[in-house]
Write an enzyme that holds these catalytic residues in place. Sequence first.
Site, mmCIF file in Angstrom:
data_model
loop_
_atom_site.group_PDB
_atom_site.id
_atom_site.type_symbol
_atom_site.label_atom_id
_atom_site.label_comp_id
_atom_site.label_asym_id
_atom_site.label_seq_id
_atom_site.Cartn_x
_atom_site.Cartn_y
_atom_site.Cartn_z
ATOM 1 C CB SER A 13 8.376 5.199 -7.790
ATOM 2 O OG SER A 13 7.650 4.036 -7.485
ATOM 3 N NE ARG A 18 1.501 -3.723 -2.421
ATOM 4 C CZ ARG A 18 1.726 -2.483 -2.863
ATOM 5 N NH1 ARG A 18 2.899 -2.197 -3.437
ATOM 6 N NH2 ARG A 18 0.814 -1.540 -2.775
ATOM 7 C CG HIS A 35 -3.699 1.686 -3.973
ATOM 8 N ND1 HIS A 35 -3.712 1.552 -5.335
ATOM 9 C CD2 HIS A 35 -2.418 1.491 -3.582
ATOM 10 C CE1 HIS A 35 -2.482 1.270 -5.745
ATOM 11 N NE2 HIS A 35 -1.680 1.226 -4.707
ATOM 12 C CG HIS A 71 4.587 6.534 -4.441
ATOM 13 N ND1 HIS A 71 4.073 5.276 -4.352
ATOM 14 C CD2 HIS A 71 5.494 6.477 -5.468
ATOM 15 C CE1 HIS A 71 4.625 4.495 -5.279
ATOM 16 N NE2 HIS A 71 5.509 5.197 -5.964
ATOM 17 C CG ASP A 103 3.388 2.392 2.181
ATOM 18 O OD1 ASP A 103 4.424 1.730 2.060
ATOM 19 O OD2 ASP A 103 2.913 3.084 1.260
HETATM 20 N N1 HAX Z 1 -7.492 9.407 4.425
HETATM 21 C C1 HAX Z 1 -8.301 10.490 4.249
HETATM 22 N N2 HAX Z 1 -8.797 10.839 3.062
HETATM 23 C C2 HAX Z 1 -8.511 10.058 1.999
HETATM 24 C C3 HAX Z 1 -7.717 8.917 2.116
HETATM 25 C C4 HAX Z 1 -7.189 8.605 3.401
HETATM 26 N N3 HAX Z 1 -6.363 7.568 3.589
HETATM 27 N N4 HAX Z 1 -7.602 8.333 0.894
HETATM 28 C C5 HAX Z 1 -8.300 9.103 0.037
HETATM 29 N N5 HAX Z 1 -8.844 10.156 0.704
HETATM 30 C C6 HAX Z 1 -9.583 11.281 0.142
HETATM 31 C C7 HAX Z 1 -8.722 12.007 -0.878
HETATM 32 O O1 HAX Z 1 -7.786 12.865 -0.222
HETATM 33 C C8 HAX Z 1 -9.758 12.699 -1.715
HETATM 34 O O2 HAX Z 1 -10.230 13.811 -0.978
HETATM 35 P P1 HAX Z 1 -10.590 15.237 -1.710
HETATM 36 O O3 HAX Z 1 -11.634 14.901 -2.721
HETATM 37 O O4 HAX Z 1 -11.053 16.082 -0.592
HETATM 38 O O5 HAX Z 1 -9.309 15.698 -2.341
HETATM 39 C C9 HAX Z 1 -10.891 11.659 -1.756
HETATM 40 O O6 HAX Z 1 -10.689 10.800 -0.614
HETATM 41 C C10 HAX Z 1 -10.895 10.804 -3.009
HETATM 42 O O7 HAX Z 1 -9.626 10.194 -3.153
HETATM 43 P P2 HAX Z 1 -9.494 8.759 -3.843
HETATM 44 O O8 HAX Z 1 -9.985 8.878 -5.251
HETATM 45 O O9 HAX Z 1 -10.112 7.711 -2.989
HETATM 46 O O10 HAX Z 1 -7.926 8.499 -3.792
HETATM 47 P P3 HAX Z 1 -6.800 8.977 -4.811
HETATM 48 O O11 HAX Z 1 -6.702 7.964 -5.898
HETATM 49 O O12 HAX Z 1 -6.971 10.401 -5.206
HETATM 50 O O13 HAX Z 1 -5.508 8.911 -3.867
HETATM 51 C C11 HAX Z 1 -4.025 7.998 -2.300
HETATM 52 C C12 HAX Z 1 -4.909 7.701 -3.499
HETATM 53 C C13 HAX Z 1 -3.191 6.764 -2.001
HETATM 54 C C14 HAX Z 1 -3.086 9.151 -2.633
HETATM 55 C C15 HAX Z 1 -4.911 8.348 -1.073
HETATM 56 O O14 HAX Z 1 -5.743 7.250 -0.760
HETATM 57 C C16 HAX Z 1 -4.132 8.766 0.160
HETATM 58 O O15 HAX Z 1 -3.788 9.946 0.281
HETATM 59 N N6 HAX Z 1 -3.826 7.806 1.099
HETATM 60 C C17 HAX Z 1 -3.003 8.091 2.251
HETATM 61 C C18 HAX Z 1 -1.522 8.112 1.876
HETATM 62 C C19 HAX Z 1 -1.011 6.719 1.549
HETATM 63 O O16 HAX Z 1 -1.228 5.762 2.291
HETATM 64 N N7 HAX Z 1 -0.277 6.591 0.445
HETATM 65 C C20 HAX Z 1 0.332 5.325 0.031
HETATM 66 C C21 HAX Z 1 -0.406 4.662 -1.117
HETATM 67 C C22 HAX Z 1 0.213 3.359 -1.547
HETATM 68 C C23 HAX Z 1 1.560 3.586 -2.101
HETATM 69 O O17 HAX Z 1 1.781 4.208 -3.130
HETATM 70 N N8 HAX Z 1 2.548 3.129 -1.388
HETATM 71 O O18 HAX Z 1 3.828 3.437 -1.718
#
Ligand code: HAX
Length: 435
Positions: A241, A327, A318, A271, A373
Amino acid sequence: MDKLKQKFHEKASALRSEIRALIKEHGAKSVGEVSLGQVFGGARGIKTMTWETSALDPNEGIRFRGYTIPELREKLPKAPGGKEPLPEGLFWLMLVDEIPTQEDVQWLSDEWEKRATIPQHTYDMLEALPDDTHPMTQFTLGIASMQYDSVFAKRYAEGMSKLDYWDPTYEDSMNLIARLPKLAAYIYRRVYHDGNHIEANLNLDWAANYAHMLGIDNPDFTSLMRLYLTIHADHEGGNASAHTAHLVNSTLADVYLSYSGAMNSLAGPLHGLANQEVIKWIFEMTKSLGTTQPTKDQIAQYVQDTLNNGRVIPGYGHAVLRKPDPRFTAQKTFAEEYIKDDDYVNIVWNLFEVVPPILQGLGKVKNPWPNVDAHSGALLVHYGLKEYGYYTVLFGVSRALGVLAASCWSRAIGLPLERPKSVTSKWIKEFIAAS
Ligand code: HAX
C-alpha cells in the site's frame, strides 16, 4: 504558516540540499546487487526508494523514526488518564522527527477537527452505491471523490513552482487525515447500522472521536483504538500500500489520488484484507468444530486441513519479517492487560503456539510467525465490532498517518517520477546464455 508546517519546511529544506549534494558526490555508489530470484520474486529486498518516516528490520520489526512500539507507548503523549499513545503524536514524530509535547498534540487534535468537513457530494456518491459494496471499495471511492478539494491539484493548474510542491501536499495530507475517521465511520454506520449516523464530538482526540462515531463508547475500546491507529500507521515504504501511494504520488497525482490507490492495494487478502480473513477463518473454524473453545489438537487439525485445501493461514508469514511481529505482540500485551479470558483471544494465543511449527514443517515458508493481522480481529470482536468486512478500513485510517507524512517528504525533497525497469523472460534467457 502553522507551527508544524514551519518546522517541517525547515527540516525538509535542509535534507533536500543535503540529498542533492550526496547524489552529486556518491550517486554512482552501489547499494546492492539484484538477483534473478528477486526479479521473478516480487522485488523482495531490493533497495529502490527512500522513506523517511519508519524502517523495518526483519528480526526486530518496525521502528518509527528510530523508536520501537514499546518505546512509543512510553514516550508519546497520552490522553488525560489514558495509557495508550495518541496517534497525533506519532504523526508529528514521523513528519518532523521530534517527540511532540502534550500541547503540540492538543494543537494537532484541534487542527484536524477544524479540517474534518466532508463534502456533500462524497456522501451522495456513497449513498448511490449498493449497501453491500465492500467497505474498502466505499472507502477508496470516498477518498478519491474528495480529490475535488485538492489544494495541490488547484495550485498545480495555476502554475505552481516545483519548490512549492511540499506546501499543498502538507495541506492536502492534513485535510485528508482529518476527514478519514468521519468518512470511515459514515461507511460503518451506513453498512451495518441502517445509516444511523453519530455526530462527531469535537472535544475528543482523533482516535476517541472515531471510536465515538463508530458507536462504541467504551473507554477500553477507545484505548484500543488509540493503540491500533498508532501501531498500524507505517511499515516503511516497500509494503504494497505504501509503495502504491509512493508510485502514484511520484507522478504528481495529489494525495487523494495516491492514497485511494494505496487503499486499493491494502484491500488485497495478502496485505491488509488479511485482518478480515483471519477472524473469518477463526469463525469458520469454531463453526465447523462446534465449539468456541477448541483444543490445540483440534486447532492443529484445522490448520492442516486449510493447508491441504491449498489455502494460506491468514495472519501468518511476512515478506520482510522473520520473527513475531511486534505489532502482534503489542496487541497481545494489550489483551493481557485489558481482557480477561475471552474465547477468541484464547484461540489467537493458541494459534500462536500451534501454527509456527506446522508452517516450519512445510519447509518453504520463510516466516512462520504471526503478523499484525493475526490478533486485531479478536480484540475488535471482544468490544462488539464484529463486522469483519469493515476491519481493513480501520487499518486504512491508520496507515494514512505514515504514508501521507512520507508523501510530504517525497514532494519536499523533490523525489522524481518512479520508473523501474522491466525485462522479458526472453531477455532473461538470453542474459543467462550470454553469462
Ligand atoms: N500459510 C501458508 N503458506 C504460506 C504462508 C502462510 N501463512 N506464508 C507463506 N506461505 C507460502 C507461500 O504461499 C509460498 O508458497 P509457494 O512457494 O507454494 O507459492 C511459500 O510459503 C514462500 O512464501 P514466503 O517467501 O515465505 O512469503 P512471501 O514473501 O511470498 O509472502 C505473505 C508473504 C505475507 C504474502 C505470505 O506469508 C502470506 O500469504 N501470508 C498469509 C496472508 C497474510 O497474513 N497477509 C498479511 C501480511 C502482513 C500484512 O501485509 N498486513 O497488512
